[in-house]
Design a protein around this motif. Structure first.
Motif, PDB file in Angstrom:
ATOM      1  N   LEU A 130       0.840  -1.181  -0.033  1.00 31.52           N
ATOM      2  CA  LEU A 130       0.034  -0.096   0.088  1.00 31.52           C
ATOM      3  C   LEU A 130       0.905   1.353   0.045  1.00 31.52           C
ATOM      4  O   LEU A 130       0.666   2.280  -0.748  1.00 31.52           O
ATOM      5  N   ASP A 131       1.915   1.006   0.740  1.00 32.50           N
ATOM      6  CA  ASP A 131       2.818   2.373   0.617  1.00 32.50           C
ATOM      7  C   ASP A 131       3.347   2.501  -0.719  1.00 32.50           C
ATOM      8  O   ASP A 131       3.470   3.681  -1.334  1.00 32.50           O
ATOM      9  N   ARG A 132       3.909   1.320  -1.376  1.00 30.36           N
ATOM     10  CA  ARG A 132       4.247   1.682  -2.695  1.00 30.36           C
ATOM     11  C   ARG A 132       3.023   2.196  -3.704  1.00 30.36           C
ATOM     12  O   ARG A 132       3.414   2.717  -4.572  1.00 30.36           O
ATOM     13  N   ALA A 133       1.973   1.550  -3.494  1.00 25.76           N
ATOM     14  CA  ALA A 133       0.698   2.011  -4.170  1.00 25.76           C
ATOM     15  C   ALA A 133       0.513   3.559  -4.104  1.00 25.76           C
ATOM     16  O   ALA A 133       0.249   4.203  -5.116  1.00 25.76           O
ATOM     17  N   ALA A 134       0.745   4.122  -2.816  1.00 21.74           N
ATOM     18  CA  ALA A 134       0.593   5.598  -2.568  1.00 21.74           C
ATOM     19  C   ALA A 134       1.668   6.400  -3.395  1.00 21.74           C
ATOM     20  O   ALA A 134       1.488   7.236  -4.080  1.00 21.74           O
ATOM     21  N   GLU A 135       3.171   5.780  -3.371  1.00 26.29           N
ATOM     22  CA  GLU A 135       4.023   6.392  -4.141  1.00 26.29           C
ATOM     23  C   GLU A 135       3.984   6.460  -5.871  1.00 26.29           C
ATOM     24  O   GLU A 135       3.867   7.378  -6.319  1.00 26.29           O
ATOM     25  N   LEU A 136       3.065   5.204  -5.971  1.00 25.98           N
ATOM     26  CA  LEU A 136       3.064   5.274  -7.284  1.00 25.98           C
ATOM     27  C   LEU A 136       1.946   6.025  -7.803  1.00 25.98           C
ATOM     28  O   LEU A 136       2.027   6.855  -9.105  1.00 25.98           O
ATOM     29  N   LEU A 137       0.853   6.539  -7.128  1.00 20.05           N
ATOM     30  CA  LEU A 137      -0.202   7.188  -7.318  1.00 20.05           C
ATOM     31  C   LEU A 137       0.395   8.561  -7.481  1.00 20.05           C
ATOM     32  O   LEU A 137      -0.053   9.524  -8.279  1.00 20.05           O
ATOM     33  N   ALA A 138       1.018   9.055  -6.459  1.00 20.42           N
ATOM     34  CA  ALA A 138       2.039  10.701  -6.810  1.00 20.42           C
ATOM     35  C   ALA A 138       2.889  10.469  -7.902  1.00 20.42           C
ATOM     36  O   ALA A 138       2.701  11.512  -8.495  1.00 20.42           O
ATOM     37  N   ALA A 139       3.340   9.408  -8.213  1.00 18.56           N
ATOM     38  CA  ALA A 139       4.295   9.399  -9.380  1.00 18.56           C
ATOM     39  C   ALA A 139       3.356   9.621 -10.870  1.00 18.56           C
ATOM     40  O   ALA A 139       3.996  10.175 -11.769  1.00 18.56           O
ATOM     41  N   VAL A 140       2.080   9.287 -10.807  1.00 18.10           N
ATOM     42  CA  VAL A 140       1.296   9.382 -11.929  1.00 18.10           C
ATOM     43  C   VAL A 140       0.625  10.507 -11.838  1.00 18.10           C
ATOM     44  O   VAL A 140      -0.508  10.816 -12.616  1.00 18.10           O
ATOM     45  N   GLY A 141       0.842  11.621 -10.827  1.00 18.06           N
ATOM     46  CA  GLY A 141       0.333  12.918 -10.729  1.00 18.06           C
ATOM     47  C   GLY A 141      -1.074  12.892 -10.213  1.00 18.06           C
ATOM     48  O   GLY A 141      -1.789  13.711 -10.419  1.00 18.06           O
ATOM     49  N   ILE A 142      -1.355  12.045  -9.179  1.00 18.86           N
ATOM     50  CA  ILE A 142      -2.530  12.352  -8.459  1.00 18.86           C
ATOM     51  C   ILE A 142      -2.462  12.562  -7.277  1.00 18.86           C
ATOM     52  O   ILE A 142      -1.511  12.291  -6.439  1.00 18.86           O
ATOM     53  N   SER A 143      -3.017  13.780  -6.822  1.00 16.50           N
ATOM     54  CA  SER A 143      -2.778  14.327  -5.560  1.00 16.50           C
ATOM     55  C   SER A 143      -3.543  13.613  -4.574  1.00 16.50           C
ATOM     56  O   SER A 143      -4.373  13.033  -4.685  1.00 16.50           O
ATOM     57  N   GLY A 144      -2.967  13.984  -3.374  1.00 14.08           N
ATOM     58  CA  GLY A 144      -3.654  13.331  -2.142  1.00 14.08           C
ATOM     59  C   GLY A 144      -3.792  11.939  -2.114  1.00 14.08           C
ATOM     60  O   GLY A 144      -4.670  11.213  -1.826  1.00 14.08           O
ATOM     61  N   ALA A 145      -2.445  11.132  -2.508  1.00  9.28           N
ATOM     62  CA  ALA A 145      -2.301   9.668  -2.886  1.00  9.28           C
ATOM     63  C   ALA A 145      -2.899   8.973  -1.797  1.00  9.28           C
ATOM     64  O   ALA A 145      -3.679   8.093  -2.074  1.00  9.28           O
ATOM     65  N   ARG A 146      -2.655   9.055  -0.764  1.00 10.29           N
ATOM     66  CA  ARG A 146      -2.749   8.374   0.611  1.00 10.29           C
ATOM     67  C   ARG A 146      -4.296   8.240   0.756  1.00 10.29           C
ATOM     68  O   ARG A 146      -4.760   7.050   0.704  1.00 10.29           O
ATOM     69  N   ARG A 147      -5.141   9.555   0.529  1.00  9.12           N
ATOM     70  CA  ARG A 147      -6.532   9.527   0.784  1.00  9.12           C
ATOM     71  C   ARG A 147      -7.126   8.654  -0.529  1.00  9.12           C
ATOM     72  O   ARG A 147      -8.231   7.880  -0.370  1.00  9.12           O
ATOM     73  N   ARG A 148      -6.560   8.826  -1.706  1.00 10.68           N
ATOM     74  CA  ARG A 148      -7.060   8.067  -2.883  1.00 10.68           C
ATOM     75  C   ARG A 148      -7.173   6.385  -2.633  1.00 10.68           C
ATOM     76  O   ARG A 148      -8.010   5.811  -3.252  1.00 10.68           O
ATOM     77  N   LEU A 149      -6.271   6.042  -2.088  1.00 10.77           N
ATOM     78  CA  LEU A 149      -5.913   4.517  -1.813  1.00 10.77           C
ATOM     79  C   LEU A 149      -7.411   4.025  -1.328  1.00 10.77           C
ATOM     80  O   LEU A 149      -7.884   2.866  -1.822  1.00 10.77           O
ATOM     81  N   ALA A 150      -8.013   4.869  -0.474  1.00  8.12           N
ATOM     82  CA  ALA A 150      -9.417   4.423  -0.050  1.00  8.12           C
ATOM     83  C   ALA A 150     -10.570   4.371  -0.923  1.00  8.12           C
ATOM     84  O   ALA A 150     -11.674   3.934  -0.544  1.00  8.12           O
ATOM     85  N   GLN A 151     -10.287   5.282  -1.820  1.00  8.13           N
ATOM     86  CA  GLN A 151     -11.471   5.442  -2.857  1.00  8.13           C
ATOM     87  C   GLN A 151     -11.760   4.367  -3.944  1.00  8.13           C
ATOM     88  O   GLN A 151     -11.035   3.357  -4.101  1.00  8.13           O
ATOM     89  N   PHE A 152     -12.855   4.253  -4.322  1.00  9.67           N
ATOM     90  CA  PHE A 152     -13.409   3.229  -5.490  1.00  9.67           C
ATOM     91  C   PHE A 152     -13.153   3.862  -7.015  1.00  9.67           C
ATOM     92  O   PHE A 152     -13.434   5.203  -6.871  1.00  9.67           O
ATOM     93  N   PRO A 153     -13.229   3.087  -7.962  1.00  9.02           N
ATOM     94  CA  PRO A 153     -12.976   3.724  -9.244  1.00  9.02           C
ATOM     95  C   PRO A 153     -13.908   4.550  -9.751  1.00  9.02           C
ATOM     96  O   PRO A 153     -13.860   5.851 -10.363  1.00  9.02           O
ATOM     97  N   HIS A 154     -15.438   4.457  -9.188  1.00  3.82           N
ATOM     98  CA  HIS A 154     -16.344   5.247  -9.591  1.00  3.82           C
ATOM     99  C   HIS A 154     -16.236   6.873  -9.036  1.00  3.82           C
ATOM    100  O   HIS A 154     -16.899   7.938  -9.486  1.00  3.82           O
ATOM    101  N   GLU A 155     -15.478   7.038  -8.075  1.00  2.00           N
ATOM    102  CA  GLU A 155     -15.171   8.199  -7.333  1.00  2.00           C
ATOM    103  C   GLU A 155     -14.075   9.163  -8.267  1.00  2.00           C
ATOM    104  O   GLU A 155     -13.889  10.293  -7.534  1.00  2.00           O
ATOM    105  N   LEU A 156     -13.438   8.645  -9.126  1.00  3.47           N
ATOM    106  CA  LEU A 156     -12.568   9.392  -9.821  1.00  3.47           C
ATOM    107  C   LEU A 156     -13.111   9.703 -11.092  1.00  3.47           C
ATOM    108  O   LEU A 156     -13.851   9.171 -11.835  1.00  3.47           O
ATOM    109  N   SER A 157     -12.267  10.707 -11.755  1.00  2.26           N
ATOM    110  CA  SER A 157     -12.688  11.069 -13.122  1.00  2.26           C
ATOM    111  C   SER A 157     -12.051  10.114 -14.207  1.00  2.26           C
ATOM    112  O   SER A 157     -11.017   9.247 -13.641  1.00  2.26           O
TER     113      SER A 157
END
Ligand SMILES: Nc1ncnc2c1ncn2[C@@H]1O[C@H](COP(=O)(O)OP(=O)(O)OP(=O)(O)O)[C@@H](O)[C@H]1O
Ligand SMILES: [Mg+2]
Length: 326
Positions: A130-157
């Motif tokens: 999960l730590d690595r997943a957060a790093e990856l989300l940040a690396a692909v330009g998603i802000s607030g990566a930690r918080r995003r981990l708990a979201q579901f696909p339909h909550e994203l654009s």
């Protein structure tokens, strides 16, 4: 040096009620380390089937009817290939699909989906994954990566979902990413951002990429080499500058002529008349013959893919301007 990926004379057939669809009819291509290869061609030319075959995803009613795919010199698909090659699919080679909504699991959080592959392929425990997943989300330009981990696909654009797909595709440090129309579902601004992201990841991670697209403009910006497909075959391969400066195959010439971003000036854009042939009963000889303005009697024989400039072409009249003065 052995190319990372070699596809040699690959044939894929689908046995349908109506008969056998010859989707790939002897496709050969290579991808070098760190290279981006563009795969272009009209709808139905076999781009996605090529990607599926490389990923081992051809399933009943489809089958590998001939040829081989080699990964770092070893058989991966076709004759001599192991049934389940360890560590290649999903690890060394990963894929980004066109529609993230159908390839993301709607019932799983983003974090769990990214972490799943990391745990499976890299053996990291869940917390570390999960730590690595957060790093990856940040690396692909998603802000607030930690918080995003708990979201579901339909909550994203849509753009963010495609970034998540790219994060998943690079999560296990692949050597090759196959992206099948990764931006067609997105609006133009987001498209540009996603393509920039892919170029940046490629630079940083030394990735090879096969980029499947209809859009020659995207190819011009991102690819080193381009392979043009028509009716289940490769008709031309060349370095990107060469293919735009001097397209050798009439079909490539027609594609470039019908691409708005490339044809600046007063010249009218003209689509290529006619339709690709059906693959239940592919024609003998050159498959483009019926639509080609310069086809002649020779074209009743199948033109082999032969060396041309720094690339290859399958046309008896290669290099002849097919559509009047270029
Ligand atoms: N499951 C299947 N059963 C029968 N025929 C199939 C199947 N999958 C693909 N085909 C056929 O294989 C050919 C190549 O299809 P493919 O999806 O690779 O085209 P494509 O180049 O990716 O087109 P597009 O640009 O529309 O995505 C088509 O003629 C298609 O009808
Ligand atoms: Mg496709």
């Amino acid at each position: 040096m052995t190319p990372l990926l070699e596809v040699e004379n690959l044939e894929v057939a689908f046995d349908t009620r109506a008969g056998t669809v010859q989707a790939l009819r002897g496709v050969s291509l290579t991808v070098a380390r760190g290279e981006t290869l563009g795969l272009v061609g009209e709808s139905g030319s076999g781009k996605s089937v090529t990607a599926q075959a490389i990923m081992g995803l051809i399933d009943i009613p489809g089958r590998i009817a001939g040829g081989q795919v080699r990964w770092q010199g070893h058989p991966l698909v076709g004759a001599g290939a192991p049934r389940a090659p360890r560590g290649v699919w999903g690890k060394d080679i990963s894929m980004v699909f066109q529609n993230p909504m159908t390839s993301l699991n709607p019932l799983m959080t983003i974090g769990d989906q990214i972490a799943e592959g990391i745990t499976l392929h890299l053996g990291l425990p869940r917390a570390a994954a999960l730590d690595r997943a957060a790093e990856l989300l940040a690396a692909v330009g998603i802000s607030g990566a930690r918080r995003r981990l708990a979201q579901f696909p339909h909550e994203l654009s849509g753009g963010m979902r495609q970034r998540v797909m790219i994060a998943m595709a690079v999560a296990c440090e692949p050597k090759l990413v196959i992206a099948d129309e990764p931006t067609t579902a997105l609006d133009v601004t987001i498209q540009a951002q996603i393509l920039e992201l892919m170029a940046e990841l490629q630079d940083r991670l030394g990735l090879s990429i096969i980029l499947i697209t209809h859009d020659l403009g995207i190819v011009a910006g991102l690819c080193h080499r381009v392979a043009v497909m028509y009716a289940g075959q490769i008709v031309e391969v060349a370095p990107v500058e060469e293919i735009f400066a001097a397209p050798a195959h009439p079909y490539t010439q027609g594609l470039i002529r019908s691409t708005p971003q490339l044809e600046a000036g007063e010249e009218r854009l003209v689509a290529i008349d006619g339709m690709p042939p059906g693959l239940l009963h592919p024609p003998e000889g050159c498959a483009f013959r019926a639509r080609c303005p310069i086809a002649g009697p020779d074209c009743a024989k199948m033109p082999p893919l032969r060396a041309w400039g720094a690339g290859q072409v399958a046309c008896w009249k290669a290099g002849t301007p097919a559509w009047g003065a270029a």
